[in-house]
Write a protein that holds these residues in place. Structure first.
Motif, mmCIF file in Angstrom:
data_model
loop_
_atom_site.group_PDB
_atom_site.id
_atom_site.type_symbol
_atom_site.label_atom_id
_atom_site.label_comp_id
_atom_site.label_asym_id
_atom_site.label_seq_id
_atom_site.Cartn_x
_atom_site.Cartn_y
_atom_site.Cartn_z
ATOM 1 N N GLY A 1 -68.846 -23.121 -82.699
ATOM 2 C CA GLY A 1 -68.337 -22.875 -81.270
ATOM 3 C C GLY A 1 -68.579 -23.875 -80.278
ATOM 4 O O GLY A 1 -67.961 -23.976 -79.041
ATOM 5 N N SER A 2 -69.141 -25.232 -80.584
ATOM 6 C CA SER A 2 -69.424 -26.153 -79.758
ATOM 7 C C SER A 2 -68.463 -26.586 -78.754
ATOM 8 O O SER A 2 -67.270 -27.036 -79.436
ATOM 9 C CB SER A 2 -70.322 -27.318 -80.479
ATOM 10 O OG SER A 2 -70.546 -28.232 -79.427
ATOM 11 N N LYS A 3 -68.627 -27.255 -77.652
ATOM 12 C CA LYS A 3 -67.427 -27.598 -76.839
ATOM 13 C C LYS A 3 -67.599 -29.051 -76.915
ATOM 14 O O LYS A 3 -66.583 -29.582 -76.601
ATOM 15 C CB LYS A 3 -67.825 -27.276 -75.063
ATOM 16 C CG LYS A 3 -67.368 -25.589 -74.867
ATOM 17 C CD LYS A 3 -67.130 -25.547 -73.639
ATOM 18 C CE LYS A 3 -66.862 -23.944 -73.204
ATOM 19 N NZ LYS A 3 -68.097 -23.342 -73.097
ATOM 20 N N ILE A 4 -68.667 -29.759 -77.668
ATOM 21 C CA ILE A 4 -68.643 -30.985 -77.776
ATOM 22 C C ILE A 4 -67.802 -31.269 -79.162
ATOM 23 O O ILE A 4 -68.187 -30.909 -80.293
ATOM 24 C CB ILE A 4 -70.004 -31.667 -78.074
ATOM 25 C CG1 ILE A 4 -70.845 -31.245 -76.513
ATOM 26 C CG2 ILE A 4 -69.993 -33.044 -77.938
ATOM 27 C CD1 ILE A 4 -72.055 -31.690 -76.768
ATOM 28 N N PRO A 5 -66.668 -32.144 -79.049
ATOM 29 C CA PRO A 5 -66.081 -32.445 -80.270
ATOM 30 C C PRO A 5 -66.543 -32.652 -81.495
ATOM 31 O O PRO A 5 -66.225 -32.459 -82.529
ATOM 32 C CB PRO A 5 -64.785 -33.356 -79.818
ATOM 33 C CG PRO A 5 -64.908 -33.458 -78.146
ATOM 34 C CD PRO A 5 -66.141 -32.837 -77.863
ATOM 35 N N LEU A 6 -67.712 -33.676 -81.095
ATOM 36 C CA LEU A 6 -68.331 -34.183 -82.262
ATOM 37 C C LEU A 6 -69.067 -33.223 -83.034
ATOM 38 O O LEU A 6 -69.400 -33.120 -84.271
ATOM 39 C CB LEU A 6 -69.456 -35.416 -81.822
ATOM 40 C CG LEU A 6 -69.017 -36.460 -81.419
ATOM 41 C CD1 LEU A 6 -69.908 -37.213 -80.785
ATOM 42 C CD2 LEU A 6 -68.758 -37.386 -82.734
ATOM 43 N N GLU A 7 -69.575 -32.351 -82.326
ATOM 44 C CA GLU A 7 -70.322 -30.928 -82.926
ATOM 45 C C GLU A 7 -69.444 -30.125 -83.770
ATOM 46 O O GLU A 7 -70.010 -29.445 -84.848
ATOM 47 C CB GLU A 7 -71.311 -30.266 -81.982
ATOM 48 C CG GLU A 7 -72.392 -30.991 -81.396
ATOM 49 C CD GLU A 7 -73.314 -30.328 -80.757
ATOM 50 O OE1 GLU A 7 -74.532 -30.329 -81.056
ATOM 51 O OE2 GLU A 7 -72.946 -29.235 -79.927
ATOM 52 N N ALA A 8 -68.147 -30.062 -83.291
ATOM 53 C CA ALA A 8 -67.358 -28.971 -84.101
ATOM 54 C C ALA A 8 -66.737 -29.705 -85.182
ATOM 55 O O ALA A 8 -66.038 -28.981 -85.873
ATOM 56 C CB ALA A 8 -66.338 -28.856 -82.892
ATOM 57 N N GLU A 9 -67.006 -31.022 -85.573
ATOM 58 C CA GLU A 9 -66.612 -31.640 -86.674
ATOM 59 C C GLU A 9 -67.266 -31.025 -87.987
ATOM 60 O O GLU A 9 -68.607 -30.798 -87.487
ATOM 61 C CB GLU A 9 -66.825 -33.001 -86.742
ATOM 62 C CG GLU A 9 -65.825 -33.875 -85.824
ATOM 63 C CD GLU A 9 -65.957 -35.374 -85.744
ATOM 64 O OE1 GLU A 9 -67.153 -35.919 -86.665
ATOM 65 O OE2 GLU A 9 -65.491 -35.990 -84.695
ATOM 66 N N PRO A 10 -66.962 -31.169 -89.054
ATOM 67 C CA PRO A 10 -67.705 -30.734 -90.379
ATOM 68 C C PRO A 10 -68.825 -31.491 -90.473
ATOM 69 O O PRO A 10 -68.720 -32.761 -90.233
ATOM 70 C CB PRO A 10 -66.750 -30.575 -91.506
ATOM 71 C CG PRO A 10 -65.314 -31.257 -91.014
ATOM 72 C CD PRO A 10 -65.500 -31.207 -89.345
ATOM 73 N N ALA B 1 -68.962 -37.606 -75.085
ATOM 74 C CA ALA B 1 -70.330 -37.442 -75.591
ATOM 75 C C ALA B 1 -70.821 -36.103 -75.091
ATOM 76 O O ALA B 1 -71.826 -35.609 -75.536
ATOM 77 C CB ALA B 1 -71.125 -38.430 -74.728
ATOM 78 N N ARG B 2 -70.240 -35.370 -74.071
ATOM 79 C CA ARG B 2 -70.524 -34.096 -73.759
ATOM 80 C C ARG B 2 -69.369 -33.226 -73.241
ATOM 81 O O ARG B 2 -68.095 -34.104 -73.052
ATOM 82 C CB ARG B 2 -71.501 -34.056 -72.285
ATOM 83 C CG ARG B 2 -72.832 -34.677 -72.604
ATOM 84 C CD ARG B 2 -73.577 -34.449 -71.322
ATOM 85 N NE ARG B 2 -72.708 -34.730 -70.019
ATOM 86 C CZ ARG B 2 -72.557 -35.880 -69.556
ATOM 87 N NH1 ARG B 2 -73.009 -36.846 -70.040
ATOM 88 N NH2 ARG B 2 -71.588 -35.885 -68.450
ATOM 89 N N ALA B 3 -69.462 -32.248 -73.190
ATOM 90 C CA ALA B 3 -68.235 -31.434 -73.021
ATOM 91 C C ALA B 3 -67.769 -31.585 -71.631
ATOM 92 O O ALA B 3 -66.464 -31.814 -71.262
ATOM 93 C CB ALA B 3 -68.480 -29.902 -73.122
ATOM 94 N N ASP B 4 -68.485 -32.026 -70.562
ATOM 95 C CA ASP B 4 -68.360 -32.133 -69.181
ATOM 96 C C ASP B 4 -68.173 -33.690 -68.881
ATOM 97 O O ASP B 4 -68.780 -33.930 -67.603
ATOM 98 C CB ASP B 4 -69.359 -31.185 -68.267
ATOM 99 C CG ASP B 4 -70.878 -31.849 -68.382
ATOM 100 O OD1 ASP B 4 -70.943 -32.177 -69.522
ATOM 101 O OD2 ASP B 4 -71.664 -31.304 -67.762
#
Lengths: 471, 135, 458
Positions: free
Chosen positions: C294-303, B91-94
């Motif tokens: 560039g997002s570290k959240i995998p969901l945001e990095a999806e197309p 849900a978040r990176a951390d």
């Protein structure tokens, strides 16, 4: 006019398996244990609805919606409770009538009077309603609507934002004619605000705008992508919200103010209201709700997983059920039970929630599911009082013994549409229950009656209006 | 200790004895090569409707898929390295996966998201909110 | 004066005036002075009572003392909690699973297994208009606080029992949860990516609606029946009512024409992914580029993905002008009847996804907006919570919660111009209103309340 008799309408045999009798259902129960279900059956059973009054039979509703199901769903709830619902459709009818999956016209429903074809979805939400036609694009048509509004309690519309207002039949104008009118508008994102609806926006616009689609479906690691609902769920949820808003307005009108009000509901807001903890979570630590397939972020075990002949749900969010589930598994596959209950990482409820704990749990569980059909797994789990049930398809839903017995699926023998199996109102009630009286009407079927009844028009006047294209 | 030799979805590596969990959503229908998270051995398996119909037989790289999770049979080694198993759904990176104290909302105002002591309370309300310090 | 202004202004302005979220607390409530009881747990029953509370009823949630109802201990990944759980347990929190179904309520903790607890419930029932309950069928009856006992005390009481399979019939002993309702009722069977070989680019299994739909929406259906019963009671009959709502039944009610289609023609509806069975073009298109690379959240990095909607012939012709890749099929599928066939859909969406390969969802959205074609990107809860639109309309709001501080909460699902619903607080700790409720509804004094506390009744 096509000559179709009710007996000519093709109907598959239903039910294929006869309904259970009460003796079969309550076999082996003591008198004391039978007492409460018996009381319920005596008080809320569907076979008795015809003997009882209807709650909203004094209300008249104009359903001026088209091209979408939200408004029809909303007025269905009132129609089921006995209100007189008149669908005011454009000449030729609401285009939604003609929608059928993949344009398969052979899957439509014809009435035995006009022979007009209607899609299954529309038929399902046409219950207990009347149909009249009226061309609101003409000034004369709008004048007629104003006359109809004089004695209406509720009007529901879903035209593009401001369209009715520009036509002089919006809430501002109609409330002067009838201050008691409750006026409902339904849409996807709204009729005002920076993201207000364009003309004729349909579901799943709302599904995408509220975060629903983004959070539904399997994670990328499982090969999934954001998934919309297979139904127009925003229409249905939004329509239910509108119905509740209108019901609140009616209560206030008749108890306190004597005045109606303007009510607005949208599919996006409806789902946003009920989308669990998404906003609280986002607001606390910036989390984005991830897709988690048919598993759950907050409970383990609480999921749907594949089994031998489909998918099966099993749920047990606390220790007692956790061990019962594994005990059931252990009867067939002791090594799986042993493996899970020995794992020190899965001893405490909350420790089972992290992602890899869930992968471990559900992979192991599926190892047992793969040898069991839905019915087998369900039966074994229910023997241990664990909630479980298979993912069922339309054919199984229609034949599910519990549904047939309780009338969750019910064959209506309609005067015009013949025998049709539908899902009746889901609320049962003791004194004044909702019900299905008839399935629906072909386009403008009630024109003659309504124009005589509410306008006092004679036959030649109605014919003249028809000729002009006003109705 | 359990024996997973005859399991379909719990693939016990023939070389390092690590148990690879072939999660049902990825592997229910699968015909290809999976890489053991323990030793990197490549196993070809064919799974049809959850049941293993052939394999595991050793094969050459590259693999098609990583297992969903892996651990040793005595639970002592748990492999969650995302180069070896599928990445978690985050849900978040951390993201940490256990209760975390939160005292500020994302827009920087106080929120009562962490454990309190009895003396932090006025009645059943956190003292800092009763005293209006969150405004 | 104000009336005249309303008439003169534009429609947009008019709506902003009559639905103004800032004026909500200046307006009356629809159900001022009504009282509701919520003897409920999880979501189905609580959400129903919550809708009453939003509309102005004084809603009393009765929970078991100390730990409260199970949903308080449910939170995503077990991470975020709001503290304290109760006066006795300040170091334990309530999970966010409790959000959304308990706004505005008063929280009374009573152990109604004990005779003193039953007495408390009876005293409240005597003064209550409507009660929502979702324990296993017959449980409250056995404990002496069900409809049959309550109706003797208060014949005007409207009592809504909500649950899984209902209290009678072959499945009555089965436990139920939201996803069981969804699975058994049939919503799964038509949601999700199709199986292999169906001409759809993505393949998958029947899927759940990720929200607890059968619970929250089921609560709405129960609420409708409850409000209708109130109207009937206050305007016509004068008597109370018993309502039974089965969430599994609700799930069959919401699957549209699927049942009639099967029973007449033997057609078993299947899932059709992100496209639409009845309209085309009206589907979600996969874009090629992520919006936040560039997002570290995998969901945001999806197309990203976006819904493009041009179902009518005129719309489609316009769309073909905008998307060059569609030119090849433009004339072939100019008519709705042809366009909505599965094979046509497959061709059309494939061409559109080809076109969207080098675009983000925002870029596609811009193009569609410029050409006045309906579209809507697939937003995450983060993107959604940043929309001014929803905050302006109070469909989502930051609540300055009197117990927990600054929380982002769901707002209101419907707007009423004269008697709007409203949110005051998200929820309270277990037993937060014990004194107030026991004093007001039961006539207990402080000594009696302390005695009840000592004996673990409250």
């Amino acid at each position: 006019m096509a000559e179709i008799k009710s007996s000519d309408i093709p109907v598959l045999p239903w039910p294929a398996v006869p309904l259970m009798t009460p003796d079969e259902v309550y076999k082996g129960l003591s008198e004391a244990a039978r007492e409460y279900p018996n009381w319920l059956e005596a008080n809320v059973h569907w076979r008795d609805v015809g003997k009882k009054p209807e709650k909203l039979s004094r209300l008249r509703i104009l359903d001026v919606t088209m091209k979408s199901m939200g408004g029809h769903w909303c007025t269905s709830l009132f129609a089921e409770h006995g209100a007189e619902v008149i669908m005011v459709e454009p000449p030729g009818g609401d285009p939604t009538r003609r929608l059928t999956p993949f344009n398969r016209k052979e899957w439509m429903f014809k009435d035995n009077v006009t022979g007009e074809a209607m899609g299954a979805n529309f038929l399902h939400e046409c219950r207990n309603k009347f149909s009249m036609t009226l061309n609101l694009e003409t000034a004369e048509g709008r004048e007629l609507l104003k006359k109809l509004v004089v004695d209406a309690d509720i009007l529901v519309e879903n035209y593009p934002p401001g369209q009715f207002d520009a036509w002089g039949i919006g809430y501002r104008q109609l409330s002067e004619i009838n201050p008691r009118l409750v006026y409902g508008w339904i849409g996807q994102r709204g009729q005002w605000g920076p993201l207000k609806d364009r003309p004729w926006m349909y579901d799943p616009t709302g599904q995408n705008a509220c975060g629903f689609t983004h959070g539904t479906g399997a994670p990328a690691a499982f090969g999934g992508r954001p998934t919309r609902s297979g139904m127009w769920v925003c229409d249905y949820v939004g329509g239910t919200c509108l119905a509740n808003g209108i019901m609140a307005a009616l209560n206030y009108r008749d108890r306190v103010s004597g005045r109606g009000q303007f009510v607005e509901a949208t599919g996006a807001a409806g789902i946003m209201r009920i989308i669990d903890y998404n906003w609280g979570w986002q607001g606390m630590d910036g989390s984005i709700r991830p897709r988690f397939g048919n598993w759950d972020l907050a409970i383990n075990i609480y999921a749907v997983n594949p089994c031998k002949d489909g998918q099966i749900m099993v749920g047990g969010g606390h220790d007692r059920l956790w061990y019962r589930i594994w005990k059931t598994v252990g009867k067939d596959r002791p090594e799986l039970e042993q493996h899970i209950v020995e794992d020190p990482a899965l001893k405490v409820v909350v420790d089972r929630l992290p992602f890899y704990a869930q992968v471990e749990t559900y992979t192991t569980l599926s190892e047992w599911f793969k040898d069991n059909s839905r019915l087998e797994a369900e039966t074994k789990l229910q023997a241990e009082e664990v909630a479980s049930g298979g993912v069922t398809f339309a054919d199984e839903v229609a034949e599910f013994p519990h549904f047939k017995y309780r009338g969750h699926v019910l064959q209506v023998d309609d005067l015009m549409y013949g025998k049709v199996v539908v899902s009746p109102p889901s609320q049962l009630a003791q004194k004044a229950p909702p019900r299905i009286k008839w399935l629906g009407r072909p386009t403008g079927f009630d024109n003659e009656e309504i124009y005589r009844k509410y306008f006092g028009f004679k036959k030649d006047e109605i014919d003249a209006l028809k000729k002009k294209g006003t109705i | 200790m359990a024996d997973f030799k005859h399991c379909s979805l719990l693939l016990e590596c023939g070389k390092c004895e690590i148990v690879n969990y072939l999660d049902p959503f990825t592997f229910w229908f699968f015909d290809g090569k999976v890489k053991c998270a323990g030793c990197g051995a490549i196993w070809r398996v064919k799974i049809d409707n959850g049941a293993r119909v052939s394999g595991p037989t050793e094969d050459k790289a590259p693999h098609d898929k990583l297992p969903g999770f892996a651990q040793s049979k005595d639970y002592k080694t748990k492999i969650t390295d995302t180069t070896k198993v599928n990445p978690p759904v985050m849900a978040r990176a951390d993201f940490v996966g256990k209760p975390i104290p939160i005292y500020k909302s994302i827009r920087g105002k106080p929120v009562s998201g962490g454990p309190l002591k009895a003396e932090d309370l006025v009645g059943s309300r956190p003292r800092f909110i009763m005293e209006g310090r969150h405004k | 004066m104000a009336q005249k202004d309303l008439k003169a202004m534009s429609f947009e302005e008019y709506c902003r005036t009559v639905f103004d979220a800032k004026k909500i607390f200046e307006k009356p409530e629809a159900f001022k002075g009504y009282t509701a009881i919520s003897t409920t747990q999880y979501i189905l029953g609580p959400s129903c009572a919550n809708y009453f509370a939003e509309l102005g009823m004084e809603t009393i949630k009765i929970e078991l003392p100390r730990r409260g109802e199970p949903m308080r201990h449910t939170t995503p990944y077990n991470e975020p909690f709001l503290y304290p759980l109760s006066k006795q347990m300040p170091d334990k929190g309530t999970g966010l699973g409790f959000f959304g179904a308990n706004h505005n309520e008063y929280f009374l903790a009573v152990d109604f297994h004990k005779p003193e607890g039953v007495e408390i419930v009876h005293r409240i029932q005597a003064k209550t208009d409507i009660q929502a309950e979702n324990y296993r069928p017959g449980t409250f009856d056995r404990w002496g606080i069900g409809y049959r006992q309550a109706a003797k005390i208060n014949p005007r009481l409207i009592y809504i029992w909500m649950g899984g399979f209902g209290g009678w019939g072959p499945g009555r002993v089965r436990a139920s949860y939201d996803i069981l309702g969804q699975a058994q009722g049939g919503t799964f069977s038509i949601t999700g990516m199709p199986g292999p070989g169906q001409g759809h680019p993505a393949v998958g299994l029947p899927s759940k609606h990720t929200i607890w739909l059968a619970d929250y929406w089921g609560g709405m259906m129960g609420c409708f029946a409850g409000l209708a019963a109130l109207w009937w009671r206050d305007n016509i009959s004068g008597t109370g009512e018993f309502i039974e709502y089965s969430q599994v039944h609700g799930a069959t009610r919401i699957i549209e024409g699927t049942i009639p289609l099967f029973a007449r023609y033997g057609v078993v509806a299947q899932r059709w992914g992100n496209w639409d069975r009845q309209l085309c073009v009206h589907g979600i298109v996969q874009c090629g580029k992520p919006s936040y690379p560039g997002s570290k959240i995998p969901l945001e990095a999806e197309p990203g993905q976006i819904l493009i909607s041009a179902p009518e012939d005129g719309d489609f012709a316009k769309l073909c002008q905008v998307i060059p890749n569609l030119k090849a099929v433009a004339s072939k599928y100019a008519k709705y009847d042809d366009r909505v066939q599965p094979k046509a859909q497959s061709e059309i969406y494939t061409a559109m996804e080809e076109w969207a390969k080098d675009k983000t969802k925002e870029e596609v959205w811009q193009i569609m907006e410029k050409n006045e074609i309906n579209s809507q990107p697939v937003w995450s809860n983060k993107e959604c919570s940043q929309q001014e639109h929803f905050h302006l309309r109070d469909e989502m709001h930051w609540l300055d919660d009197p117990y927990f501080g600054d929380v982002l909460s769901q707002g209101l699902a419907y707007h009423l111009s004269d008697t709007p619903a409203r949110h005051r607080w998200v929820f309270k700790p277990v037993g937060a209103d014990n004194e107030y409720i026991l004093q007001k509804y039961c006539g207990y004094g402080l000594d009696q309340i302390r005695e009840l506390e000592k004996n673990d009744i409250i």
